[in-house]
Design an enzyme around this catalytic site. Sequence first.
Site, PDB file in Angstrom:
ATOM      1  CB  SER A  46      -5.564 -10.351   4.157  1.00  0.00           C
ATOM      2  OG  SER A  46      -5.500 -10.482   2.777  1.00  0.00           O
ATOM      3  CE  LYS A  95      -1.996  -8.888   1.814  1.00  0.00           C
ATOM      4  NZ  LYS A  95      -2.899  -9.547   2.672  1.00  0.00           N
TER       5      LYS A  95
END
Length: 191
Positions: A46, A95
């Site tokens: 990701s 993230k």
Amino acid sequence: MPVHSFRVSKSQNPWAEGSKLLGITLLIGFGIRITAEQCYLIPSTSMKPTLQIDDRLFVDKISYHIGNPQRGDIIVFTPPEAVIQEEHSSDAYVKRVIGLPGEKVEVKNGIVYINDRPLTEHYIAEPPEYILAAAIVPPKSYLVLGDNRNRSYDSHAWGFISRDRIIGKAAVRFWPPYRVGSLYAETASSN
């Protein structure tokens, strides 16, 4: 005036002294690790191309006690409660901070907009293929997205994360040896 002499006495048992020193060193090191930094393993794609599967990071857990996350910071956090329930896991996520409290964020035509201005992002794998309707980031919350935008389970899917869920800022990649270094060679900027 009397003269005092100070003598350093030798320990009767150097092994006992060495063991004490080792024990104190381990306690201090463990205390620093728990309060100041922690290591994390990257389990998914990701955050490609910035982070690869099996990269290992040191995460600074102190900086955000002094200041707030900034756009472009790579953070480690516990996911929102709804995600924990859905995934049956409270594993930490990694993230990038994109939207800050009070900012208007939107994703359209493959571009992230902050307060109606396009965000220049040199670190993403490819432009996002989704739309995120315009929204204002709530106080003490952040919009976070993976660098591999189209293969990341992040704020575009489950919304903002609150400040109290942030564990720390990813500081340095320490493994594998050929990829050791800073994670911030290129950062986001508004045009």
